[in-house]
Design an enzyme around this catalytic site. Structure first.
Site, PDB file in Angstrom:
ATOM      1  N   ASP A 138     -76.754 -21.730  35.528  1.00  0.00           N
ATOM      2  CA  ASP A 138     -77.358 -21.910  36.858  1.00  0.00           C
ATOM      3  C   ASP A 138     -77.012 -23.305  37.403  1.00  0.00           C
ATOM      4  O   ASP A 138     -77.880 -24.127  37.687  1.00  0.00           O
ATOM      5  CB  ASP A 138     -78.886 -21.733  36.804  1.00  0.00           C
ATOM      6  CG  ASP A 138     -79.573 -22.758  35.908  1.00  0.00           C
ATOM      7  OD1 ASP A 138     -80.771 -23.053  36.148  1.00  0.00           O
ATOM      8  OD2 ASP A 138     -78.917 -23.312  34.998  1.00  0.00           O
ATOM      9  N   ASP A 164     -77.688 -28.884  28.780  1.00  0.00           N
ATOM     10  CA  ASP A 164     -76.832 -27.701  28.589  1.00  0.00           C
ATOM     11  C   ASP A 164     -75.573 -27.926  27.754  1.00  0.00           C
ATOM     12  O   ASP A 164     -75.198 -27.065  26.944  1.00  0.00           O
ATOM     13  CB  ASP A 164     -76.449 -27.118  29.958  1.00  0.00           C
ATOM     14  CG  ASP A 164     -77.669 -26.567  30.686  1.00  0.00           C
ATOM     15  OD1 ASP A 164     -77.629 -26.488  31.927  1.00  0.00           O
ATOM     16  OD2 ASP A 164     -78.673 -26.234  30.018  1.00  0.00           O
TER      17      ASP A 164
HETATM   18  O1  RIB Z   1     -84.995 -27.634  31.264  1.00  0.00           O
HETATM   19  C1  RIB Z   1     -83.629 -27.918  31.360  1.00  0.00           C
HETATM   20  C2  RIB Z   1     -82.857 -26.725  31.833  1.00  0.00           C
HETATM   21  O2  RIB Z   1     -83.316 -26.344  33.129  1.00  0.00           O
HETATM   22  C3  RIB Z   1     -81.353 -27.004  31.995  1.00  0.00           C
HETATM   23  O3  RIB Z   1     -80.624 -25.841  31.703  1.00  0.00           O
HETATM   24  C4  RIB Z   1     -81.219 -27.343  33.454  1.00  0.00           C
HETATM   25  O4  RIB Z   1     -79.929 -27.020  33.970  1.00  0.00           O
HETATM   26  C5  RIB Z   1     -82.237 -26.423  34.069  1.00  0.00           C
HETATM   27  O5  RIB Z   1     -81.640 -25.147  34.191  1.00  0.00           O
HETATM   28 CA    CA Z   2     -79.053 -24.911  33.309  1.00  0.00          CA
END
Ligand code: RIB
Ligand code: CA
Length: 309
Positions: A10, A239
């Site tokens: 995302d 990530d």
């Molecule tokens: O809490 C961190 C996550 O939430 C990561 O994947 C960031 O990109 C958001 O999606």
């Molecule tokens: Ca993410």
């Protein structure tokens, strides 16, 4: 032989660096990128994924996924990632679009065609992977591994109990953790050990190539939200931990344990309940990252991103 993966994301600033690290890693064969709502809406995350792939010179196909969670209302993180989801650097609009095949169908087809050889890497809401499991349960024992960013053994970052990716769709996360699939979890307990400090951002910028310069700009933007909300010196680079584990696992220490997702109404909705001391004597259903060599992690990222256009 390189490892086949599907990156379900995302984008999102840290997703963007995960895409870059994946493209820069010959150990991995990126079969496709599937997108989901999460940090921002599906149209924006899909455009962002296409933009970052183009920046890295990659023609890997992108497949649109879920625009909403299975049950709860959609939440989003514009105040962290900006309205577009990738605020900071100015990136050209992508010259290509997403595929017409839906993300869920691509995931099911890829796993059935490559039994025991595809690793799914959800780093946003877990809706796409959960829906694929529900539509075609046959894929569950055929998935090589699900390596996800989400949850945590301690506190949340969106509520006191819940981490954002899990909280986006706790029912989807529950489906994954209770599926019997081979799950490896990178939660806040480990990603908050990987804060992109000024020296780490400088090392990435020193690569000097277009992708490294954009990555450094993304991190400069990302760190503002982390300072404002958490008082951190640097943003947690969540990530890319998933990708770094796949290419250099010795950067991490993992422990097996039972993990359940709280889907009951109440203040802990969306919490990943991690039985670190095995007090419930329930079967282990996940390997949970507990430690990371942060300097080694950022060194890997800087070196790999410098090999991109
Ligand atoms: O809490 C961190 C996550 O939430 C990561 O994947 C960031 O990109 C958001 O999606
Ligand atoms: Ca993410």
């Amino acid at each position: 032989m390189s490892r086949k993966i599907i990156l379900d994301c995302d984008p999102g600033h840290d997703d963007a660096l995960a895409i870059m690290l994946t493209v820069a890693s010959p150990e991995l064969e990126l079969l496709g990128v599937t997108t989901t709502y999460g940090n921002v809406g599906l149209d924006d995350t899909t455009r962002n994924a296409l933009q970052i792939l183009e920046l890295c010179g990659s023609h890997v196909p992108v497949y649109r996924g879920a625009s909403l969670p299975l049950v709860r209302d959609r939440i989003s993180a514009e105040f962290v990632h900006g309205k577009s989801g990738l605020e900071g650097p100015a990136l050209p609009l992508p010259s290509r679009g997403a595929e017409t095949t839906r993300a869920v169908d691509f995931i099911i087809q890829s796993v059935l065609e490559n039994p025991h050889e595809v690793t799914l890497c959800p780093i946003g809401a877990m809706t796409n992977v959960a829906t694929a499991m529900r539509l075609e349960p046959k894929i569950i024992p055929l998935i090589q591994e699900i390596v996800l960013m989400g949850g945590g053994t301690e506190l949340g970052n969106w509520t006191p109990a819940a981490e954002f990716n899990i909280l986006c769709d706790p029912h989807a996360a529950h489906i994954i953790f209770s599926s019997g699939a081979n799950v490896t979890m990178f939660g806040l307990n480990v990603t908050h050990q990987a804060l992109a400090m000024p020296q780490h951002i400088a090392a990435i910028r020193a690569g000097g190539n277009r992708t490294s310069l954009i990555a450094a700009e993304l991190l400069e933007f990302f760190k503002v939200a982390y300072h404002q909300r958490y008082g951190y010196e640097g943003p947690a680079l969540h990530d890319p931990c998933v990708i770094a584990y796949l290419i250099q696992p010795d950067l991490f220490k993992l422990e097996g344990m039972n993990v359940t997702v709280d889907i009951s109404d109440g203040p802990s909705f969306g919490r990943t309940v991690c039985d670190i001391y095995n007090v419930l004597n329930l079967p282990e259903n996940a390997r949970v990252a507990m430690k990371v060599d942060a300097d080694g992690y950022f060194d890997l990222i800087a070196k790999r991103l410098a090999t991109l256009p």
